[in-house]
Motif scaffolding. Structure first.
Motif, PDB file in Angstrom:
ATOM      1  N   ALA A   1      67.310  19.374  38.527  1.00 47.94           N
ATOM      2  CA  ALA A   1      66.135  19.496  39.396  1.00 47.94           C
ATOM      3  C   ALA A   1      66.626  19.508  40.839  1.00 47.94           C
ATOM      4  O   ALA A   1      67.332  18.596  41.272  1.00 47.94           O
ATOM      5  N   CYS A   2      66.286  20.570  41.575  1.00 53.36           N
ATOM      6  CA  CYS A   2      66.817  20.677  42.936  1.00 53.36           C
ATOM      7  C   CYS A   2      65.722  21.152  43.884  1.00 53.36           C
ATOM      8  O   CYS A   2      64.791  21.840  43.493  1.00 53.36           O
ATOM      9  N   GLU A   3      65.898  20.760  45.139  1.00 51.25           N
ATOM     10  CA  GLU A   3      64.897  21.085  46.156  1.00 51.25           C
ATOM     11  C   GLU A   3      64.788  22.599  46.322  1.00 51.25           C
ATOM     12  O   GLU A   3      63.702  23.154  46.410  1.00 51.25           O
TER      13      GLU A   3
ATOM     14  N   HIS B   1      60.326  20.255  44.872  1.00 52.57           N
ATOM     15  CA  HIS B   1      60.257  20.039  46.321  1.00 52.57           C
ATOM     16  C   HIS B   1      58.930  19.390  46.677  1.00 52.57           C
ATOM     17  O   HIS B   1      58.092  19.131  45.801  1.00 52.57           O
ATOM     18  N   ALA B   2      58.768  19.153  47.969  1.00 50.84           N
ATOM     19  CA  ALA B   2      57.608  18.380  48.436  1.00 50.84           C
ATOM     20  C   ALA B   2      56.286  18.963  47.921  1.00 50.84           C
ATOM     21  O   ALA B   2      55.335  18.224  47.667  1.00 50.84           O
ATOM     22  N   HIS B   3      56.241  20.294  47.742  1.00 59.08           N
ATOM     23  CA  HIS B   3      54.957  20.914  47.399  1.00 59.08           C
ATOM     24  C   HIS B   3      54.707  21.049  45.902  1.00 59.08           C
ATOM     25  O   HIS B   3      53.594  21.383  45.499  1.00 59.08           O
ATOM     26  N   ASN B   4      55.728  20.829  45.070  1.00 57.36           N
ATOM     27  CA  ASN B   4      55.463  20.961  43.620  1.00 57.36           C
ATOM     28  C   ASN B   4      55.868  19.718  42.828  1.00 57.36           C
ATOM     29  O   ASN B   4      55.809  19.723  41.606  1.00 57.36           O
TER      30      ASN B   4
ATOM     31  N   ALA C   1      66.590  15.334  26.928  1.00 56.08           N
ATOM     32  CA  ALA C   1      67.421  16.085  27.880  1.00 56.08           C
ATOM     33  C   ALA C   1      67.954  15.162  28.978  1.00 56.08           C
ATOM     34  O   ALA C   1      67.241  14.263  29.431  1.00 56.08           O
ATOM     35  N   ASP C   2      69.195  15.391  29.383  1.00 53.09           N
ATOM     36  CA  ASP C   2      69.734  14.705  30.560  1.00 53.09           C
ATOM     37  C   ASP C   2      69.372  15.539  31.780  1.00 53.09           C
ATOM     38  O   ASP C   2      69.666  16.738  31.835  1.00 53.09           O
ATOM     39  N   VAL C   3      68.706  14.888  32.727  1.00 54.40           N
ATOM     40  CA  VAL C   3      68.264  15.596  33.935  1.00 54.40           C
ATOM     41  C   VAL C   3      69.009  15.019  35.135  1.00 54.40           C
ATOM     42  O   VAL C   3      69.082  13.796  35.296  1.00 54.40           O
ATOM     43  N   ALA C   4      69.562  15.905  35.973  1.00 50.31           N
ATOM     44  CA  ALA C   4      70.155  15.463  37.241  1.00 50.31           C
ATOM     45  C   ALA C   4      69.215  15.899  38.362  1.00 50.31           C
ATOM     46  O   ALA C   4      68.541  16.928  38.261  1.00 50.31           O
ATOM     47  N   LEU C   5      69.146  15.083  39.397  1.00 48.16           N
ATOM     48  CA  LEU C   5      68.279  15.391  40.544  1.00 48.16           C
ATOM     49  C   LEU C   5      69.138  15.467  41.797  1.00 48.16           C
ATOM     50  O   LEU C   5      69.884  14.523  42.100  1.00 48.16           O
ATOM     51  N   VAL C   6      69.047  16.578  42.514  1.00 50.50           N
ATOM     52  CA  VAL C   6      69.729  16.698  43.811  1.00 50.50           C
ATOM     53  C   VAL C   6      68.721  17.180  44.843  1.00 50.50           C
ATOM     54  O   VAL C   6      67.661  17.711  44.499  1.00 50.50           O
ATOM     55  N   SER C   7      69.052  16.972  46.111  1.00 51.05           N
ATOM     56  CA  SER C   7      68.245  17.572  47.174  1.00 51.05           C
ATOM     57  C   SER C   7      69.128  18.592  47.888  1.00 51.05           C
ATOM     58  O   SER C   7      70.263  18.833  47.478  1.00 51.05           O
ATOM     59  N   ASP C   8      68.617  19.175  48.974  1.00 49.66           N
ATOM     60  CA  ASP C   8      69.401  20.203  49.664  1.00 49.66           C
ATOM     61  C   ASP C   8      70.717  19.641  50.188  1.00 49.66           C
ATOM     62  O   ASP C   8      71.721  20.342  50.222  1.00 49.66           O
ATOM     63  N   ALA C   9      70.698  18.395  50.626  1.00 53.80           N
ATOM     64  CA  ALA C   9      71.916  17.775  51.148  1.00 53.80           C
ATOM     65  C   ALA C   9      71.731  16.274  51.181  1.00 53.80           C
ATOM     66  O   ALA C   9      70.625  15.788  51.428  1.00 53.80           O
TER      67      ALA C   9
ATOM     68  N   LEU D   1      65.662  11.457  47.781  1.00 52.97           N
ATOM     69  CA  LEU D   1      64.718  10.372  48.089  1.00 52.97           C
ATOM     70  C   LEU D   1      64.914   9.772  49.481  1.00 52.97           C
ATOM     71  O   LEU D   1      64.066   9.000  49.947  1.00 52.97           O
ATOM     72  N   VAL D   2      66.053  10.058  50.134  1.00 53.28           N
ATOM     73  CA  VAL D   2      66.224   9.583  51.513  1.00 53.28           C
ATOM     74  C   VAL D   2      65.679  10.697  52.407  1.00 53.28           C
ATOM     75  O   VAL D   2      66.359  11.705  52.642  1.00 53.28           O
ATOM     76  N   SER D   3      64.413  10.560  52.823  1.00 50.22           N
ATOM     77  CA  SER D   3      63.703  11.629  53.537  1.00 50.22           C
ATOM     78  C   SER D   3      63.779  12.943  52.777  1.00 50.22           C
ATOM     79  O   SER D   3      63.875  14.022  53.357  1.00 50.22           O
ATOM     80  N   ASP D   4      63.774  12.876  51.483  1.00 51.20           N
ATOM     81  CA  ASP D   4      63.860  14.042  50.599  1.00 51.20           C
ATOM     82  C   ASP D   4      63.015  13.777  49.357  1.00 51.20           C
ATOM     83  O   ASP D   4      62.713  12.618  49.049  1.00 51.20           O
ATOM     84  N   PRO D   5      62.674  14.844  48.609  1.00 49.11           N
ATOM     85  CA  PRO D   5      61.844  14.654  47.414  1.00 49.11           C
ATOM     86  C   PRO D   5      62.541  13.861  46.319  1.00 49.11           C
ATOM     87  O   PRO D   5      63.768  13.691  46.365  1.00 49.11           O
ATOM     88  N   GLY D   6      61.756  13.416  45.348  1.00 48.05           N
ATOM     89  CA  GLY D   6      62.297  12.759  44.162  1.00 48.05           C
ATOM     90  C   GLY D   6      61.631  11.437  43.829  1.00 48.05           C
ATOM     91  O   GLY D   6      61.741  10.954  42.696  1.00 48.05           O
ATOM     92  N   GLU D   7      60.929  10.865  44.813  1.00 44.26           N
ATOM     93  CA  GLU D   7      60.354   9.533  44.600  1.00 44.26           C
ATOM     94  C   GLU D   7      59.397   9.512  43.407  1.00 44.26           C
ATOM     95  O   GLU D   7      59.443   8.612  42.563  1.00 44.26           O
ATOM     96  N   ARG D   8      58.580  10.535  43.339  1.00 38.37           N
ATOM     97  CA  ARG D   8      57.581  10.580  42.258  1.00 38.37           C
ATOM     98  C   ARG D   8      58.263  10.704  40.894  1.00 38.37           C
ATOM     99  O   ARG D   8      57.891  10.036  39.927  1.00 38.37           O
ATOM    100  N   LEU D   9      59.291  11.556  40.842  1.00 43.69           N
ATOM    101  CA  LEU D   9      59.998  11.757  39.567  1.00 43.69           C
ATOM    102  C   LEU D   9      60.691  10.467  39.129  1.00 43.69           C
ATOM    103  O   LEU D   9      60.585  10.057  37.965  1.00 43.69           O
TER     104      LEU D   9
END
Ligand code: SAM
Length: 285
Positions: A40-42, A65-68, A84-92, A96-104
């Motif tokens: 899962a990526c931004e 991302h923030a909108h979906n 399934a094993d899911v990995a979560l990354v953001s753009d950089a 979750l540090v000023s980036d999406p993922g909190e809800r997930l």
């Protein structure tokens, strides 16, 4: 989901990725990114480029991302529960540090899914540890609200804080934010402006808030910036508390906020900045 397994749920792994220097992608991050079922990526294109540069064959990429995040979360939790094993990354940096993922992360944890982190780069910690300021206790403000009472109130909190505050800022708003911080904290408060951390043109500017305003004015800032504002000088928090309680008492006694500010300045010798900041902080009746 790409892998159907019966039995145990998969793992959600929150993976930090570089904030500008590919060399900061850890061996463990590489292994997780290469072995997961779903990533899962931004921004799938940006993460696709990172994977290509790192020589990792992309797993199934899903944008989050923030909108979906709201609608994608349920499907990703279903994938996890199906094994399934899911990995979560953001753009950089760290998701979750000023980036999406909190809800997930929250939904996965609530569903009983194991959530683990692969820690690594974050502009927040990189800036803090080069700031030269006290690091035992500190505050993270992320991005400040762009305008309005919430922005003023957050800046007033930074001005009064007994620990350094870390702020993310875009180059476009950097000058205005430093000027507002100088107005609230005083020209002489120490500040560090860290730019393009870990990249070729990395710079760490140190000085006073007044100096930073002049520095930025002369240089049309570009790139990514983190601002670290030093703590309020000792004794300052108590002084501000006293002004805040005087202003609150005056308003409770029936004065309009503006008059309470003037009274605190004229009668108690409070600084106008402190009295104003205290008035802004009062709850609306
Ligand atoms: N999740 C990221 C992290 O862990 O640092 C932060 C994402 S936030 C959307 C992006 C902001 O982080 C930028 O606007 C900037 O304030 C800061 N930032 C990210 N990379 C940076 C870098 N290389 N140098 C300075 N600041 C950076």
């Amino acid at each position: 989901m790409t892998a159907e397994r019966s039995g145990a749920p998969g793992t959600l792994t929150v993976v930090a990725t570089p904030i500008g220097n590919l060399g900061d992608l850890s061996a463990r991050a590489r292994a997780v990114l290469a072995s997961g079922d779903v990533l899962a990526c931004e921004d799938t294109r940006r993460t696709g480029r990172l994977l290509a540069l790192a020589g990792i064959a992309p797993p199934k990429l899903v944008s989050l991302h923030a909108h979906n995040e709201h609608e994608r979360t349920a499907a990703l939790v279903d994938d996890l529960l199906a094994g399934a094993d899911v990995a979560l990354v953001s753009d950089a940096g760290t998701p979750l540090v000023s980036d999406p993922g909190e809800r997930l992360v929250s939904a996965a944890a609530s569903a009983g899914v194991e959530v683990v982190a692969v820690p690594g780069p974050s502009a927040l910690l990189a800036a803090l540890v080069v700031s030269g300021m006290a690091t035992a206790r500190w505050r993270f403000e992320g991005f400040l609200p762009r305008k309005g009472p919430e922005r003023r109130s957050r800046i007033a909190e930074i001005a009064a804080a007994p620990h350094p505050s870390v702020v993310y800022e875009s180059p476009v708003r950097l000058g205005a934010t430093l000027a507002e911080l100088a107005a609230a904290c005083g020209d002489e408060r120490r500040v560090v402006v860290a730019r393009e951390l870990t990249k070729l043109h990395e710079q760490t500017w140190r000085g006073t808030l007044a100096g930073s305003v002049a520095h930025v004015r002369g240089s049309a800032p570009r790139g990514e910036h983190v601002v670290v504002v030093d703590a309020a000088p000792p004794g300052r928090a108590a002084e501000q508390d006293a002004v805040a309680s005087a202003v609150a008492d005056l308003v409770a006694a029936g004065l309009a906020r503006r008059d309470a500010v003037t009274a605190a300045v004229v009668l108690l010798g409070a600084s106008r900045r402190d009295a104003y900041a205290a008035a802004v902080e009062l709850p609306r009746s």
